[in-house]
Design a protein around this motif. Structure first.
Motif, PDB file in Angstrom:
ATOM      1  N   CYS B  59      50.941  15.798 -36.858  1.00 34.24           N
ATOM      2  CA  CYS B  59      50.821  16.524 -35.245  1.00 34.24           C
ATOM      3  C   CYS B  59      49.941  15.982 -34.349  1.00 34.24           C
ATOM      4  O   CYS B  59      49.790  16.322 -33.322  1.00 34.24           O
ATOM      5  N   ASN B  61      46.989  16.436 -34.067  1.00 34.50           N
ATOM      6  CA  ASN B  61      45.922  17.626 -33.430  1.00 34.50           C
ATOM      7  C   ASN B  61      44.367  16.827 -34.137  1.00 34.50           C
ATOM      8  O   ASN B  61      43.434  17.358 -33.424  1.00 34.50           O
ATOM      9  N   ARG B  64      43.777  14.293 -31.613  1.00 36.62           N
ATOM     10  CA  ARG B  64      42.759  14.656 -30.206  1.00 36.62           C
ATOM     11  C   ARG B  64      41.525  15.609 -30.273  1.00 36.62           C
ATOM     12  O   ARG B  64      41.000  15.246 -28.885  1.00 36.62           O
ATOM     13  N   ALA B  65      41.496  16.352 -30.881  1.00 38.46           N
ATOM     14  CA  ALA B  65      40.519  17.226 -30.744  1.00 38.46           C
ATOM     15  C   ALA B  65      39.172  16.311 -31.551  1.00 38.46           C
ATOM     16  O   ALA B  65      38.355  16.395 -30.512  1.00 38.46           O
ATOM     17  N   GLU B  68      38.153  14.533 -27.803  1.00 41.57           N
ATOM     18  CA  GLU B  68      38.218  15.714 -26.854  1.00 41.57           C
ATOM     19  C   GLU B  68      35.764  15.602 -27.259  1.00 41.57           C
ATOM     20  O   GLU B  68      35.057  16.223 -26.319  1.00 41.57           O
ATOM     21  N   GLU B  69      36.166  15.811 -28.009  1.00 45.59           N
ATOM     22  CA  GLU B  69      34.758  16.247 -28.915  1.00 45.59           C
ATOM     23  C   GLU B  69      33.647  15.415 -28.881  1.00 45.59           C
ATOM     24  O   GLU B  69      32.712  15.891 -28.654  1.00 45.59           O
ATOM     25  N   ASN B  70      34.032  13.809 -28.771  1.00 42.06           N
ATOM     26  CA  ASN B  70      33.225  12.974 -29.132  1.00 42.06           C
ATOM     27  C   ASN B  70      34.126  12.211 -28.094  1.00 42.06           C
ATOM     28  O   ASN B  70      33.239  11.117 -28.297  1.00 42.06           O
ATOM     29  N   ARG B 187      27.713  19.314 -34.788  1.00 42.42           N
ATOM     30  CA  ARG B 187      28.749  20.260 -35.167  1.00 42.42           C
ATOM     31  C   ARG B 187      28.332  20.923 -36.377  1.00 42.42           C
ATOM     32  O   ARG B 187      27.662  21.853 -36.878  1.00 42.42           O
ATOM     33  N   LEU B 192      29.010  24.865 -38.286  1.00 40.68           N
ATOM     34  CA  LEU B 192      30.393  24.862 -37.019  1.00 40.68           C
ATOM     35  C   LEU B 192      31.349  23.811 -38.755  1.00 40.68           C
ATOM     36  O   LEU B 192      30.254  23.232 -39.453  1.00 40.68           O
ATOM     37  N   CYS B 197      38.784  19.088 -38.598  1.00 38.62           N
ATOM     38  CA  CYS B 197      39.002  20.674 -39.618  1.00 38.62           C
ATOM     39  C   CYS B 197      39.148  22.174 -38.972  1.00 38.62           C
ATOM     40  O   CYS B 197      40.591  22.469 -39.205  1.00 38.62           O
ATOM     41  N   GLU B 198      38.665  22.174 -37.592  1.00 41.30           N
ATOM     42  CA  GLU B 198      39.099  23.239 -36.796  1.00 41.30           C
ATOM     43  C   GLU B 198      40.747  23.337 -35.918  1.00 41.30           C
ATOM     44  O   GLU B 198      40.693  24.259 -36.184  1.00 41.30           O
ATOM     45  N   ALA B 199      40.955  21.904 -35.349  1.00 41.19           N
ATOM     46  CA  ALA B 199      41.744  21.875 -35.169  1.00 41.19           C
ATOM     47  C   ALA B 199      43.316  22.100 -36.024  1.00 41.19           C
ATOM     48  O   ALA B 199      44.521  22.201 -35.745  1.00 41.19           O
ATOM     49  N   CYS B 200      42.914  21.266 -36.906  1.00 38.07           N
ATOM     50  CA  CYS B 200      43.731  21.315 -37.930  1.00 38.07           C
ATOM     51  C   CYS B 200      44.107  22.047 -38.337  1.00 38.07           C
ATOM     52  O   CYS B 200      44.316  23.666 -38.821  1.00 38.07           O
ATOM     53  N   PRO B 201      45.719  22.742 -37.613  1.00 38.51           N
ATOM     54  CA  PRO B 201      46.758  24.238 -38.228  1.00 38.51           C
ATOM     55  C   PRO B 201      47.330  24.483 -39.704  1.00 38.51           C
ATOM     56  O   PRO B 201      46.978  25.333 -40.078  1.00 38.51           O
ATOM     57  N   THR B 202      47.261  23.482 -40.606  1.00 39.67           N
ATOM     58  CA  THR B 202      47.517  23.687 -42.026  1.00 39.67           C
ATOM     59  C   THR B 202      46.915  23.560 -42.653  1.00 39.67           C
ATOM     60  O   THR B 202      46.594  23.719 -44.094  1.00 39.67           O
TER      61      THR B 202
END
Lengths: 151, 249
Positions: B59, B61, B64-65, B68-70, B187, B192, B197-202
């Motif tokens: 996907c 995610n 992209r995450a 955006e984070e880094n 993080r 955290l 990992c936070e954004a991974c949906p599966t």
């Protein structure tokens, strides 16, 4: 031993030169080598702390649950129970710090397709549809609730 | 008095001893003193990551995450996804593509053989080839098992970019220094998980702390067939893949 040092006057000059060289080396080294270099190994120890101090942009699902516990509860029976909030809603650390900053509601048509659009490389058991045939022109959220996706 | 060989050696030995002793004393005086970081004890962690290939849906995610984070510049990736398509028995000739690092997902195409996604990132090797070649000590293995770059110390010489067998490093065009995944050090040191990992949906990606006996990673490693990338290079990679196909390079 006395014999060795009997006419060693010329060596004294050499000793002085060597001592000055060592002092100059030590002085220059302390000026040029960063303070924390060698703290943990052959690198600047302070770099670790600098790296750790950066700000986060994803707040993490625990932070979301502190306020939005009703949503977390609603998600529990559904297939999306373990999907992190920010997987769909994007990075929300700013919103977590200052709740008056309202996040933009994600567009379900593009969002759902990211994961559920049919692709031959996706694992077999994963639910996927070809959006063009499945819901041409319709929004996914017309039938499916993203927090509890079963119809 | 003419100096004999014995005298010369005796004296030379004396000088040598003096200078090395002085050098040792200097090292002791000049070395920096330790300062403890508040709330985070890096000696109680040994970070790693597990990736379950059978769960990755491509996907994008995580890509992209991470960006955006880094603040990863456009066109560069600290993590990315590759799509493999292995036609028949030719395991050594898979079709691999990663349009924009998988950031925008993957347009469907008919698979010629078996097809699957492989997320990649810095393997945070315990014996990193990239660290070995750094001429100035700008990249290093931390006591908690990460490979980190000191932006202020990096010369931008690109040795490490070439040395990394996984292609995980790039030169940041803004700073002209090398840049790479830090396993979201800012993080994970705050309790955290990483942005990917936070954004991974599966739940395909999981951050793991190998020094924590209660971490589910131990069960994961014990009960599954696990492989790392390029094990023949003995890099001590700490990104553990479940269900990794032999065609993945």
């Amino acid at each position: 031993m006395r014999i060795t040092f009997r006419d060693a006057a010329h060596l004294i000059r050499l000793v002085v030169v060597v001592l000055i060289a060592i002092a100059a080396f030590a002085g220059l080294r302390s000026l040029m080598v960063p303070e924390t270099f060698g703290q943990y190994g052959h690198y600047r120890g302070a770099a670790l702390e600098e790296n750790r101090q950066r700000a986060v942009s994803f707040a993490g699902r625990q932070a979301c649950a502190e306020c939005h516990d009703a949503v977390v509860e609603a998600k529990k029976p559904g297939k999306h129970a373990n999907v992190g909030c920010e997987a769909c809603h994007g990075p929300q650390a700013k919103h977590a710090e200052d709740p008056s900053l309202k996040p933009v509601k994600p567009d379900s048509a593009t969002l759902c397709a990211r994961c559920h659009e049919k692709n031959s490389a996706k694992p077999r058991g994963f639910p996927q549809v070809a959006a063009k045939e499945h819901n041409a022109g319709m929004a996914c959220a017309d039938c499916h609730q993203p927090h509890q996706p079963k119809i | 008095m003419p100096q004999g060989r014995r005298d010369f050696l005796e004296q030379a030995g004396r000088w040598l001893f003096l200078t090395s002793a002085a050098q040792a004393a200097l090292e002791f005086v000049v070395a920096g003193n330790a300062s403890a970081a508040p709330n985070y004890n890096m000696h109680t962690h040994w970070w790693a990551m597990t990736i379950d290939i059978t769960k990755c849906i491509g996907c994008g995610n995580c890509v992209r995450a991470c960006a955006e984070e880094n603040g990863v510049p456009k066109g560069f990736f600290r993590t990315w996804i590759e799509r493999y398509d292995v036609p028949g028995w030719e395991m050594d000739r898979p079709d691999v593509d990663a349009p924009n690092g998988g950031m925008d997902g993957f347009p469907d195409k008919p698979a010629k053989g078996k097809s699957f996604f492989v997320p990649k990132l810095c393997n945070h090797c315990a014996h990193s080839p990239c660290v070995q070649v750094c001429p100035v000590g700008a990249t290093f293995e931390t006591p908690d098992g990460l490979v980190i770059v000191d932006e202020q110390y990096c010369l931008g010489c690109r040795y490490c970019v070439q040395a990394c067998p996984y292609g995980c490093r790039y030169i940041n065009p803004k700073t002209n220094t090398v840049d790479k995944c830090t396993l979201c050090y800012h993080r994970i040191s705050k309790g955290l998980t990483t942005a990917c990992c936070e954004a991974c949906p599966t739940g395909c990606r999981q951050l793991a702390d190998l020094k924590n006996p209660k971490d589910p990673v131990h069960d994961f490693l014990r009960t599954n067939s696990i492989q790392v990338l390029k094990p023949q290079m003995a890099t001590g990679s700490k990104v553990y893949y479940r269900g990794l196909d032999g065609s993945v390079r």
